[in-house]
Design a protein around this motif. Structure first.
Motif, PDB file in Angstrom:
ATOM      1  N   ASN A  46       0.855  -1.186   0.000  1.00 11.25           N
ATOM      2  CA  ASN A  46       0.000   0.000   0.000  1.00 11.25           C
ATOM      3  C   ASN A  46       0.894   1.240   0.000  1.00 11.25           C
ATOM      4  O   ASN A  46       0.945   1.984   0.968  1.00 11.25           O
ATOM      5  N   ALA A  47       1.606   1.454  -1.090  1.00 12.49           N
ATOM      6  CA  ALA A  47       2.561   2.555  -1.191  1.00 12.49           C
ATOM      7  C   ALA A  47       1.835   3.884  -1.375  1.00 12.49           C
ATOM      8  O   ALA A  47       0.876   3.971  -2.147  1.00 12.49           O
ATOM      9  N   PRO A  48       2.285   4.923  -0.670  1.00 10.82           N
ATOM     10  CA  PRO A  48       1.625   6.230  -0.773  1.00 10.82           C
ATOM     11  C   PRO A  48       1.581   6.783  -2.196  1.00 10.82           C
ATOM     12  O   PRO A  48       0.590   7.389  -2.588  1.00 10.82           O
ATOM     13  N   ASN A  49       2.637   6.569  -2.974  1.00 11.75           N
ATOM     14  CA  ASN A  49       2.609   7.085  -4.344  1.00 11.75           C
ATOM     15  C   ASN A  49       1.563   6.349  -5.184  1.00 11.75           C
ATOM     16  O   ASN A  49       0.930   6.946  -6.054  1.00 11.75           O
ATOM     17  N   CYS A  50       1.332   5.083  -4.911  1.00  9.70           N
ATOM     18  CA  CYS A  50       0.281   4.344  -5.621  1.00  9.70           C
ATOM     19  C   CYS A  50      -1.098   4.827  -5.183  1.00  9.70           C
ATOM     20  O   CYS A  50      -2.035   4.847  -5.980  1.00  9.70           O
ATOM     21  N   ARG A  51      -1.204   5.230  -3.941  1.00  7.80           N
ATOM     22  CA  ARG A  51      -2.489   5.739  -3.454  1.00  7.80           C
ATOM     23  C   ARG A  51      -2.856   7.031  -4.175  1.00  7.80           C
ATOM     24  O   ARG A  51      -4.025   7.285  -4.453  1.00  7.80           O
ATOM     25  N   LEU A  52      -1.866   7.846  -4.495  1.00  7.36           N
ATOM     26  CA  LEU A  52      -2.147   9.071  -5.250  1.00  7.36           C
ATOM     27  C   LEU A  52      -2.610   8.735  -6.666  1.00  7.36           C
ATOM     28  O   LEU A  52      -3.487   9.403  -7.215  1.00  7.36           O
ATOM     29  N   ASP A  57     -17.734  10.805  -3.888  1.00  4.62           N
ATOM     30  CA  ASP A  57     -17.611  10.561  -2.457  1.00  4.62           C
ATOM     31  C   ASP A  57     -16.440  11.382  -1.946  1.00  4.62           C
ATOM     32  O   ASP A  57     -15.543  11.742  -2.714  1.00  4.62           O
ATOM     33  N   ASP A  58     -16.459  11.693  -0.666  1.00  5.41           N
ATOM     34  CA  ASP A  58     -15.342  12.421  -0.070  1.00  5.41           C
ATOM     35  C   ASP A  58     -14.113  11.525  -0.064  1.00  5.41           C
ATOM     36  O   ASP A  58     -14.212  10.318   0.180  1.00  5.41           O
ATOM     37  N   TRP A  59     -12.968  12.134  -0.305  1.00  4.70           N
ATOM     38  CA  TRP A  59     -11.719  11.369  -0.319  1.00  4.70           C
ATOM     39  C   TRP A  59     -11.474  10.697   1.019  1.00  4.70           C
ATOM     40  O   TRP A  59     -10.947   9.589   1.074  1.00  4.70           O
ATOM     41  N   LYS A  60     -11.854  11.368   2.106  1.00  7.85           N
ATOM     42  CA  LYS A  60     -11.615  10.774   3.428  1.00  7.85           C
ATOM     43  C   LYS A  60     -12.392   9.468   3.589  1.00  7.85           C
ATOM     44  O   LYS A  60     -11.933   8.558   4.266  1.00  7.85           O
ATOM     45  N   HIS A  61     -13.550   9.353   2.940  1.00 14.02           N
ATOM     46  CA  HIS A  61     -14.314   8.104   3.000  1.00 14.02           C
ATOM     47  C   HIS A  61     -13.650   7.003   2.186  1.00 14.02           C
ATOM     48  O   HIS A  61     -13.920   5.822   2.400  1.00 14.02           O
ATOM     49  N   LEU A  62     -12.819   7.400   1.246  1.00 16.50           N
ATOM     50  CA  LEU A  62     -12.111   6.434   0.407  1.00 16.50           C
ATOM     51  C   LEU A  62     -10.699   6.166   0.919  1.00 16.50           C
ATOM     52  O   LEU A  62      -9.943   5.418   0.311  1.00 16.50           O
ATOM     53  N   GLY A  63     -10.342   6.808   2.035  1.00 18.40           N
ATOM     54  CA  GLY A  63      -9.026   6.598   2.626  1.00 18.40           C
ATOM     55  C   GLY A  63      -7.900   7.266   1.864  1.00 18.40           C
ATOM     56  O   GLY A  63      -6.759   6.818   1.911  1.00 18.40           O
ATOM     57  N   LEU A  64      -8.223   8.353   1.161  1.00 16.49           N
ATOM     58  CA  LEU A  64      -7.226   9.048   0.344  1.00 16.49           C
ATOM     59  C   LEU A  64      -7.099  10.498   0.797  1.00 16.49           C
ATOM     60  O   LEU A  64      -8.033  11.063   1.362  1.00 16.49           O
ATOM     61  N   PRO A  65      -5.935  11.127   0.540  1.00 18.01           N
ATOM     62  CA  PRO A  65      -5.751  12.527   0.942  1.00 18.01           C
ATOM     63  C   PRO A  65      -6.740  13.436   0.227  1.00 18.01           C
ATOM     64  O   PRO A  65      -7.018  13.257  -0.954  1.00 18.01           O
ATOM     65  N   SER A  66      -7.260  14.420   0.960  1.00 11.59           N
ATOM     66  CA  SER A  66      -8.310  15.262   0.393  1.00 11.59           C
ATOM     67  C   SER A  66      -7.808  16.577  -0.187  1.00 11.59           C
ATOM     68  O   SER A  66      -8.522  17.227  -0.917  1.00 11.59           O
ATOM     69  N   ASP A  67      -6.608  16.985   0.151  1.00 13.64           N
ATOM     70  CA  ASP A  67      -6.115  18.250  -0.392  1.00 13.64           C
ATOM     71  C   ASP A  67      -4.621  18.161  -0.665  1.00 13.64           C
ATOM     72  O   ASP A  67      -3.982  17.157  -0.388  1.00 13.64           O
ATOM     73  N   LYS A  68      -4.063  19.240  -1.191  1.00 15.45           N
ATOM     74  CA  LYS A  68      -2.647  19.231  -1.564  1.00 15.45           C
ATOM     75  C   LYS A  68      -1.736  19.058  -0.364  1.00 15.45           C
ATOM     76  O   LYS A  68      -0.717  18.406  -0.453  1.00 15.45           O
ATOM     77  N   LYS A  69      -2.107  19.621   0.785  1.00 14.25           N
ATOM     78  CA  LYS A  69      -1.272  19.484   1.974  1.00 14.25           C
ATOM     79  C   LYS A  69      -1.140  18.011   2.352  1.00 14.25           C
ATOM     80  O   LYS A  69      -0.047  17.516   2.579  1.00 14.25           O
ATOM     81  N   GLU A  70      -2.258  17.305   2.395  1.00 17.33           N
ATOM     82  CA  GLU A  70      -2.214  15.887   2.734  1.00 17.33           C
ATOM     83  C   GLU A  70      -1.463  15.103   1.671  1.00 17.33           C
ATOM     84  O   GLU A  70      -0.718  14.188   1.978  1.00 17.33           O
ATOM     85  N   ALA A  71      -1.646  15.462   0.410  1.00 18.06           N
ATOM     86  CA  ALA A  71      -0.941  14.776  -0.670  1.00 18.06           C
ATOM     87  C   ALA A  71       0.563  14.997  -0.541  1.00 18.06           C
ATOM     88  O   ALA A  71       1.348  14.078  -0.743  1.00 18.06           O
ATOM     89  N   ASN A  72       0.969  16.215  -0.170  1.00 18.25           N
ATOM     90  CA  ASN A  72       2.390  16.492   0.036  1.00 18.25           C
ATOM     91  C   ASN A  72       2.934  15.687   1.205  1.00 18.25           C
ATOM     92  O   ASN A  72       4.053  15.196   1.164  1.00 18.25           O
ATOM     93  N   ASP A  73       2.146  15.546   2.265  1.00 16.61           N
ATOM     94  CA  ASP A  73       2.572  14.747   3.412  1.00 16.61           C
ATOM     95  C   ASP A  73       2.781  13.293   3.004  1.00 16.61           C
ATOM     96  O   ASP A  73       3.737  12.659   3.419  1.00 16.61           O
ATOM     97  N   VAL A  74       1.897  12.772   2.172  1.00 14.91           N
ATOM     98  CA  VAL A  74       2.022  11.391   1.704  1.00 14.91           C
ATOM     99  C   VAL A  74       3.273  11.247   0.852  1.00 14.91           C
ATOM    100  O   VAL A  74       4.033  10.299   0.991  1.00 14.91           O
ATOM    101  N   THR A  75       3.531  12.214  -0.021  1.00 12.81           N
ATOM    102  CA  THR A  75       4.703  12.159  -0.887  1.00 12.81           C
ATOM    103  C   THR A  75       5.983  12.211  -0.062  1.00 12.81           C
ATOM    104  O   THR A  75       6.940  11.508  -0.348  1.00 12.81           O
ATOM    105  N   LYS A  76       6.003  13.025   0.989  1.00 14.56           N
ATOM    106  CA  LYS A  76       7.186  13.129   1.842  1.00 14.56           C
ATOM    107  C   LYS A  76       7.508  11.798   2.507  1.00 14.56           C
ATOM    108  O   LYS A  76       8.656  11.480   2.747  1.00 14.56           O
ATOM    109  N   GLU A  77       6.481  10.995   2.798  1.00 14.67           N
ATOM    110  CA  GLU A  77       6.700   9.696   3.425  1.00 14.67           C
ATOM    111  C   GLU A  77       7.508   8.769   2.528  1.00 14.67           C
ATOM    112  O   GLU A  77       8.215   7.905   3.004  1.00 14.67           O
ATOM    113  N   THR A  78       7.398   8.948   1.212  1.00 12.40           N
ATOM    114  CA  THR A  78       8.077   8.041   0.288  1.00 12.40           C
ATOM    115  C   THR A  78       9.374   8.616  -0.246  1.00 12.40           C
ATOM    116  O   THR A  78      10.122   7.928  -0.908  1.00 12.40           O
TER     117      THR A  78
END
Length: 99
Positions: A48-54, A72-93
């Motif tokens: 479940n790699a963060p870059n694949c989740r994007l 559906d809201d991204w939070k209901h799908l378990g995905l980042p909802s905005d650019k800040k969260e997406a950047n946080d996910v990218t930083k993890e990888t």
């Protein structure tokens, strides 16, 4: 002889999925996004790699935009909802220097 004791039709009734149907993409509107996502999953061997989740988010966004699934809201799908969260996910990888 019946395989269903009591021959109850109610016991054989299928139940619909919780979120409704997931229509096929007959026109290939989201084929590119789907292939990128599947390639990523194959590359990381199913992790479940963060870059694949994007990429999954891009694929699902395409499906929503093309009315192949309900919005559906991204939070209901378990995905980042905005650019800040997406950047946080990218930083993890992204590997940091010195490690």
């Amino acid at each position: 002889m019946s395989a269903n004791p009591g021959n109850s039709l109610k016991a054989l009734s299928p139940t619909p999925p919780e979120r409704g149907s997931f229509p096929l993409d007959h026109d290939g509107d989201c084929t590119k996004q789907m292939q990128e996502y599947l390639s990523c999953i194959k590359l990381v061997k199913g992790e479940n790699a963060p870059n694949c989740r994007l990429l999954a988010k891009e694929y699902l966004k395409c499906r929503m935009d093309n009315k192949l699934m309900d919005r559906d809201d991204w939070k209901h799908l378990g995905l980042p909802s905005d650019k800040k969260e997406a950047n946080d996910v990218t930083k993890e990888t992204t590997p940091t220097s010195g490690q």
